[in-house]
Design a protein around this motif. Structure first.
Motif, PDB file in Angstrom:
ATOM      1  N   THR A 121      46.061  59.061  71.292  1.00  0.00           N
ATOM      2  CA  THR A 121      45.607  60.379  70.822  1.00  0.00           C
ATOM      3  C   THR A 121      45.800  61.367  71.963  1.00  0.00           C
ATOM      4  OG1 THR A 121      43.894  61.519  69.549  1.00  0.00           O
ATOM      5  CG2 THR A 121      43.148  60.273  71.474  1.00  0.00           C
ATOM      6  N   SER A 158      40.942  66.195  72.707  1.00  0.00           N
ATOM      7  CA  SER A 158      40.030  66.912  71.806  1.00  0.00           C
ATOM      8  C   SER A 158      39.334  68.071  72.503  1.00  0.00           C
ATOM      9  CB  SER A 158      39.004  65.931  71.223  1.00  0.00           C
ATOM     10  OG  SER A 158      38.235  65.351  72.265  1.00  0.00           O
ATOM     11  N   LYS A 202      45.196  63.342  67.600  1.00  0.00           N
ATOM     12  CA  LYS A 202      44.695  64.707  67.440  1.00  0.00           C
ATOM     13  C   LYS A 202      44.847  65.527  68.727  1.00  0.00           C
ATOM     14  CE  LYS A 202      41.170  63.259  64.088  1.00  0.00           C
ATOM     15  NZ  LYS A 202      41.764  63.800  62.871  1.00  0.00           N
ATOM     16  N   ILE A 233      43.149  68.914  69.371  1.00  0.00           N
ATOM     17  CA  ILE A 233      42.259  69.900  68.745  1.00  0.00           C
ATOM     18  C   ILE A 233      41.522  70.731  69.799  1.00  0.00           C
ATOM     19  CG2 ILE A 233      41.980  68.707  66.538  1.00  0.00           C
ATOM     20  CD1 ILE A 233      39.434  67.476  67.472  1.00  0.00           C
ATOM     21  N   ALA A 262      44.664  71.552  71.609  1.00  0.00           N
ATOM     22  CA  ALA A 262      45.704  72.359  70.958  1.00  0.00           C
ATOM     23  C   ALA A 262      46.198  73.440  71.922  1.00  0.00           C
ATOM     24  CB  ALA A 262      45.153  72.990  69.677  1.00  0.00           C
ATOM     25  N   SER A 321      50.050  62.701  63.242  1.00  0.00           N
ATOM     26  CA  SER A 321      49.327  63.477  64.264  1.00  0.00           C
ATOM     27  C   SER A 321      49.020  64.882  63.741  1.00  0.00           C
ATOM     28  CB  SER A 321      50.143  63.544  65.545  1.00  0.00           C
ATOM     29  OG  SER A 321      51.357  64.236  65.326  1.00  0.00           O
ATOM     30  N   GLU A 322      48.177  65.608  64.469  1.00  0.00           N
ATOM     31  CA  GLU A 322      47.845  66.977  64.061  1.00  0.00           C
ATOM     32  C   GLU A 322      47.514  67.850  65.261  1.00  0.00           C
ATOM     33  OE1 GLU A 322      43.431  67.664  62.864  1.00  0.00           O
ATOM     34  OE2 GLU A 322      43.972  65.737  61.927  1.00  0.00           O
ATOM     35  N   ARG A 380      45.270  71.361  65.891  1.00  0.00           N
ATOM     36  CA  ARG A 380      44.302  72.188  65.156  1.00  0.00           C
ATOM     37  C   ARG A 380      43.458  73.024  66.118  1.00  0.00           C
ATOM     38  NH1 ARG A 380      41.008  69.655  60.085  1.00  0.00           N
ATOM     39  NH2 ARG A 380      40.677  71.598  58.956  1.00  0.00           N
ATOM     40  N   VAL A 416      40.385  74.665  66.400  1.00  0.00           N
ATOM     41  CA  VAL A 416      39.105  74.625  65.663  1.00  0.00           C
ATOM     42  C   VAL A 416      38.053  75.572  66.253  1.00  0.00           C
ATOM     43  CG1 VAL A 416      39.414  72.239  64.859  1.00  0.00           C
ATOM     44  CG2 VAL A 416      38.309  72.670  67.067  1.00  0.00           C
ATOM     45  N   VAL A 474      43.355  75.963  60.848  1.00  0.00           N
ATOM     46  CA  VAL A 474      44.272  75.195  59.990  1.00  0.00           C
ATOM     47  C   VAL A 474      44.707  73.894  60.663  1.00  0.00           C
ATOM     48  CG1 VAL A 474      46.542  75.249  58.858  1.00  0.00           C
ATOM     49  CG2 VAL A 474      45.140  77.326  58.931  1.00  0.00           C
ATOM     50  N   LYS A 475      44.682  72.819  59.885  1.00  0.00           N
ATOM     51  CA  LYS A 475      45.218  71.539  60.370  1.00  0.00           C
ATOM     52  C   LYS A 475      46.741  71.590  60.243  1.00  0.00           C
ATOM     53  CE  LYS A 475      45.396  66.649  59.116  1.00  0.00           C
ATOM     54  NZ  LYS A 475      44.859  65.588  58.248  1.00  0.00           N
ATOM     55  N   ASP A 497      50.005  69.602  60.428  1.00  0.00           N
ATOM     56  CA  ASP A 497      50.606  68.269  60.490  1.00  0.00           C
ATOM     57  C   ASP A 497      52.050  68.398  60.985  1.00  0.00           C
ATOM     58  OD1 ASP A 497      52.208  69.095  58.361  1.00  0.00           O
ATOM     59  OD2 ASP A 497      51.070  68.007  56.848  1.00  0.00           O
TER      60      ASP A 497
END
Length: 303
Positions: A108, A111, A154, A156, A160, A175-176, A178, A180, A213-214, A216
């Motif tokens: 991962t 975060s 992730k 995030i 991100a 994976s993503e 985002r 947040v 927005v997530k 992908d």
């Protein structure tokens, strides 16, 4: 005497140009005039331990920077923020570097901030943390290395934001990315908002931020946020794929690859006239140099 004088002047020009470019890269966005107290911030961050950031430097000129804080999805603790600054210092002094892959351990990416740190750092110090991370990520972005965020799992919040400090992003299946921040009652604070606008444009950036927005892999490709979706989600294989992808751009003499990044960075950050002058200066460091002379002998353009 004249040839020797010419060589001496040329060497002085090269040295001055290199020093000026280095100075631009390392310049701090914030100082005491902005209310920034770096030493105070460092002492504060030192209180919040856990996790680590490792750097390995390959003989091929590609470095791998790995965030490791598995129990918190590689969230940044205070000491990890300090380690990131140290690793950027190391990379600034790595003369043989051409490329950099940033990834997270345990399949991962990252975060963002450890919430324990966020909760414990009071209001004025929160601004200092923001300035500390912006300084570090700006220096990371300005390295004369072609950098890639390898997004597994992730990325995030601050994770991100970290992807936007790289030149490119590669994503693995599932994976993503985002942003947040809205859910935390915040906007990006590590420079991710400003950098995102430059990557995807203001309209798309506003949608991604205000909608939390997530993103992908397919959507990231469509938006120009990602370069490619890798084939494997396996940690080791994905890293091998990322190295293969990056090596097509880092192939060649170190001086030339680093010069390419400097020219693009100047074009991205400076007003046009200053960018043109920087390009001229960087060109001057290569003209008549070993790589240029070898190329002229090996591959004349007008065969």
């Amino acid at each position: 005497l004249f040839p020797e004088m010419a060589v001496s002047l040329w060497n002085n020009f090269l040295q001055t140009t290199k020093e000026r470019l280095l100075q631009h890269r390392r310049v701090s966005l914030y100082n005491a005039a902005h209310g920034y107290e770096e030493e105070l911030m460092k002492r504060k961050l030192q209180q919040f331990g856990g996790g680590s950031i490792s750097l390995s430097k390959g003989d091929n000129g590609i470095g791998i920077l790995t965030m490791n804080n598995l129990k918190l999805m590689n969230a940044f603790t205070g000491t990890m923020m300090l380690e990131l600054q140290e690793r950027v210092n190391e990379l600034e002094n790595w003369k043989d570097g051409k490329g950099l892959i940033i990834c997270g351990a345990g399949n991962t990416f990252c975060s963002g901030s450890d919430l324990n740190v966020v909760k414990a750092i009071s209001s004025p110090q929160g601004m200092n943390m923001c300035m500390f991370m912006q300084n570090t990520l700006t220096r990371l972005m300005r390295l004369p290395l072609i950098s890639v965020a390898l997004v597994q799992g992730k990325a995030i919040g601050g994770g991100a934001e970290l992807t936007t400090a790289c030149d490119f992003r590669l994503m693995t299946p599932g994976s993503e990315i985002r942003f947040v921040h809205k859910r935390m009652g915040l906007v990006p604070g590590w420079g991710g908002g400003a950098r995102l606008v430059r990557i995807v444009g203001s309209g798309t950036a506003l949608r991604l931020l205000s909608g939390a927005v997530k993103v992908d892999p397919d959507r990231a490709l469509r938006l120009g946020l990602s370069e490619e979706t890798l084939l494997s989600s396996d940690e080791t294989r994905a890293l091998e794929e990322a190295q293969a992808w990056l090596s097509q751009y880092t192939e060649g003499p170190t001086s030339v690859i680093r010069a390419m990044k400097k020219v693009v960075m100047a074009g991205r950050e400076l007003p046009l006239e200053a960018a043109l002058r920087t390009e001229k200066d960087v060109f001057g460091t290569l003209w008549g140099g070993p790589a240029n002379l070898q190329a002229l002998v090996r591959r004349p353009k007008h065969k």
